[in-house]
Design a protein around this motif. Structure first.
Motif, PDB file in Angstrom:
ATOM      1  N   GLU A   8       0.837  -1.214   0.000  1.00  9.62           N
ATOM      2  CA  GLU A   8       0.000   0.000   0.000  1.00  9.62           C
ATOM      3  C   GLU A   8       0.868   1.259   0.000  1.00  9.62           C
ATOM      4  OE1 GLU A   8      -3.234   0.199  -0.567  1.00  9.62           O
ATOM      5  OE2 GLU A   8      -3.244  -1.987  -0.731  1.00  9.62           O
ATOM      6  N   TYR A   9       1.952   1.260   0.763  1.00  7.39           N
ATOM      7  CA  TYR A   9       2.865   2.412   0.748  1.00  7.39           C
ATOM      8  C   TYR A   9       3.479   2.595  -0.637  1.00  7.39           C
ATOM      9  CZ  TYR A   9       2.817   3.663   5.687  1.00  7.39           C
ATOM     10  OH  TYR A   9       2.439   4.111   6.936  1.00  7.39           O
ATOM     11  N   ILE A  10       3.813   1.497  -1.297  1.00  5.98           N
ATOM     12  CA  ILE A  10       4.379   1.579  -2.648  1.00  5.98           C
ATOM     13  C   ILE A  10       3.352   2.150  -3.620  1.00  5.98           C
ATOM     14  CG2 ILE A  10       5.183   0.207  -4.620  1.00  5.98           C
ATOM     15  CD1 ILE A  10       6.583  -1.626  -2.543  1.00  5.98           C
ATOM     16  N   ILE A  11       2.115   1.719  -3.507  1.00  6.32           N
ATOM     17  CA  ILE A  11       1.048   2.234  -4.378  1.00  6.32           C
ATOM     18  C   ILE A  11       0.886   3.744  -4.180  1.00  6.32           C
ATOM     19  CG2 ILE A  11      -1.443   2.169  -4.853  1.00  6.32           C
ATOM     20  CD1 ILE A  11       0.247  -0.219  -5.948  1.00  6.32           C
ATOM     21  N   GLU A  12       0.910   4.173  -2.921  1.00  6.28           N
ATOM     22  CA  GLU A  12       0.757   5.598  -2.621  1.00  6.28           C
ATOM     23  C   GLU A  12       2.023   6.400  -2.922  1.00  6.28           C
ATOM     24  OE1 GLU A  12      -0.518   5.943   1.464  1.00  6.28           O
ATOM     25  OE2 GLU A  12      -2.058   4.413   1.171  1.00  6.28           O
ATOM     26  N   ASN A  13       3.181   5.749  -2.859  1.00  6.36           N
ATOM     27  CA  ASN A  13       4.474   6.419  -3.017  1.00  6.36           C
ATOM     28  C   ASN A  13       5.381   5.584  -3.914  1.00  6.36           C
ATOM     29  OD1 ASN A  13       4.150   8.531  -0.724  1.00  6.36           O
ATOM     30  ND2 ASN A  13       3.651   6.566   0.236  1.00  6.36           N
ATOM     31  N   PRO A  14       5.123   5.547  -5.218  1.00  4.88           N
ATOM     32  CA  PRO A  14       5.900   4.678  -6.111  1.00  4.88           C
ATOM     33  C   PRO A  14       7.397   5.001  -6.137  1.00  4.88           C
ATOM     34  CG  PRO A  14       4.392   6.077  -7.358  1.00  4.88           C
ATOM     35  CD  PRO A  14       4.082   6.276  -5.927  1.00  4.88           C
ATOM     36  N   VAL A  15       7.770   6.162  -5.619  1.00  4.39           N
ATOM     37  CA  VAL A  15       9.185   6.515  -5.551  1.00  4.39           C
ATOM     38  C   VAL A  15       9.943   5.540  -4.634  1.00  4.39           C
ATOM     39  CG1 VAL A  15       8.997   8.173  -3.644  1.00  4.39           C
ATOM     40  CG2 VAL A  15      10.759   8.486  -5.368  1.00  4.39           C
ATOM     41  N   LEU A  16       9.218   4.793  -3.805  1.00  2.00           N
ATOM     42  CA  LEU A  16       9.852   3.798  -2.932  1.00  2.00           C
ATOM     43  C   LEU A  16      10.538   2.679  -3.705  1.00  2.00           C
ATOM     44  CD1 LEU A  16       7.254   3.392  -0.042  1.00  2.00           C
ATOM     45  CD2 LEU A  16       9.674   3.921   0.230  1.00  2.00           C
ATOM     46  N   LEU A  17      10.064   2.419  -4.913  1.00  2.35           N
ATOM     47  CA  LEU A  17      10.647   1.334  -5.712  1.00  2.35           C
ATOM     48  C   LEU A  17      11.950   1.766  -6.371  1.00  2.35           C
ATOM     49  CD1 LEU A  17       7.580  -0.094  -7.655  1.00  2.35           C
ATOM     50  CD2 LEU A  17       8.877  -1.226  -5.847  1.00  2.35           C
ATOM     51  N   LYS A  18      12.902   0.843  -6.398  1.00  2.44           N
ATOM     52  CA  LYS A  18      14.084   1.070  -7.218  1.00  2.44           C
ATOM     53  C   LYS A  18      13.639   0.970  -8.669  1.00  2.44           C
ATOM     54  CE  LYS A  18      17.488  -0.783  -3.995  1.00  2.44           C
ATOM     55  NZ  LYS A  18      18.443  -1.878  -3.750  1.00  2.44           N
ATOM     56  N   LYS A  19      14.275   1.747  -9.542  1.00  4.92           N
ATOM     57  CA  LYS A  19      13.891   1.748 -10.943  1.00  4.92           C
ATOM     58  C   LYS A  19      15.103   1.668 -11.828  1.00  4.92           C
ATOM     59  CE  LYS A  19      11.412   4.582  -8.980  1.00  4.92           C
ATOM     60  NZ  LYS A  19      11.336   4.687  -7.581  1.00  4.92           N
ATOM     61  N   PRO A  20      14.927   1.124 -13.005  1.00  9.06           N
ATOM     62  CA  PRO A  20      13.748   0.373 -13.450  1.00  9.06           C
ATOM     63  C   PRO A  20      13.735  -1.046 -12.873  1.00  9.06           C
ATOM     64  CG  PRO A  20      15.416   0.318 -15.161  1.00  9.06           C
ATOM     65  CD  PRO A  20      15.961   1.181 -14.043  1.00  9.06           C
ATOM     66  N   LEU A  21      12.584  -1.656 -12.931  1.00 10.06           N
ATOM     67  CA  LEU A  21      12.433  -3.075 -12.630  1.00 10.06           C
ATOM     68  C   LEU A  21      12.145  -3.760 -13.955  1.00 10.06           C
ATOM     69  CD1 LEU A  21      10.166  -2.932  -9.445  1.00 10.06           C
ATOM     70  CD2 LEU A  21      12.598  -3.477  -9.531  1.00 10.06           C
ATOM     71  N   ILE A  22      12.990  -4.695 -14.321  1.00  4.82           N
ATOM     72  CA  ILE A  22      12.858  -5.420 -15.589  1.00  4.82           C
ATOM     73  C   ILE A  22      12.712  -6.890 -15.225  1.00  4.82           C
ATOM     74  CG2 ILE A  22      13.902  -5.864 -17.850  1.00  4.82           C
ATOM     75  CD1 ILE A  22      15.883  -3.487 -17.043  1.00  4.82           C
ATOM     76  N   PHE A  23      11.651  -7.518 -15.704  1.00  7.24           N
ATOM     77  CA  PHE A  23      11.461  -8.917 -15.336  1.00  7.24           C
ATOM     78  C   PHE A  23      10.622  -9.656 -16.368  1.00  7.24           C
ATOM     79  CE2 PHE A  23       8.028  -6.520 -13.482  1.00  7.24           C
ATOM     80  CZ  PHE A  23       6.909  -7.325 -13.578  1.00  7.24           C
ATOM     81  N   ASP A  24      10.772 -10.963 -16.327  1.00  2.22           N
ATOM     82  CA  ASP A  24       9.906 -11.848 -17.102  1.00  2.22           C
ATOM     83  C   ASP A  24       9.475 -12.965 -16.161  1.00  2.22           C
ATOM     84  OD1 ASP A  24      12.068 -13.627 -16.990  1.00  2.22           O
ATOM     85  OD2 ASP A  24      12.544 -13.475 -19.125  1.00  2.22           O
TER      86      ASP A  24
END
Length: 132
Positions: free
Chosen positions: A81-97
């Protein structure tokens, strides 16, 4: 299908996008500021990490520093929920399959997303003199 989660137009996100385009790799891009991280993708990303949530959270952000006193007490749902409200919390980019994850952009590591046949052909094209 490769997914690329970006935040705005950061330099590393642009590098990852351009690398995938240059190598003619099909991918689906999502900007976490315009399109929320899905719970399904969140769970899948976590399943591909080595250290779980610590691998994908940017501890340099102000929001993380504010949350750090209680961070270890948060449930996974609360963190989501914190990530949804504050997407800056995620490291970027995230690349995945389905089986691979890259956090951030690294021109050597991203090669794992090239088809196996391409990597083998590229490896075989090196002569012994290229190695030494």
């Amino acid at each position: 299908m490769i997914k690329l989660y970006v935040y705005g137009s950061t330099a590393t996100s642009r590098k990852a996008r351009n690398w995938l385009i240059d190598h003619k790799i099909t991918f689906k891009e999502k900007n976490v500021t315009a399109s929320q991280l899905s719970r399904e993708d969140f769970n899948h990303i976590l399943s591909l990490t080595e250290a779980g949530i610590d691998d994908i959270i940017s501890k340099r952000t102000l929001i993380y520093k504010e949350l750090s006193p209680i961070w270890d007490e948060l449930t996974l749902n609360e963190i989501f929920e914190y990530i949804i409200e504050n997407p800056v919390l995620l490291k970027k980019p995230l690349i995945f399959d389905e089986t691979k994850l890259q956090i951030g952009f690294n021109s050597d590591d991203i090669r794992m997303f090239l088809p196996k046949e391409f990597r083998i052909a590229e490896k075989n094209s090196f002569s012994d003199s290229d190695i030494y």
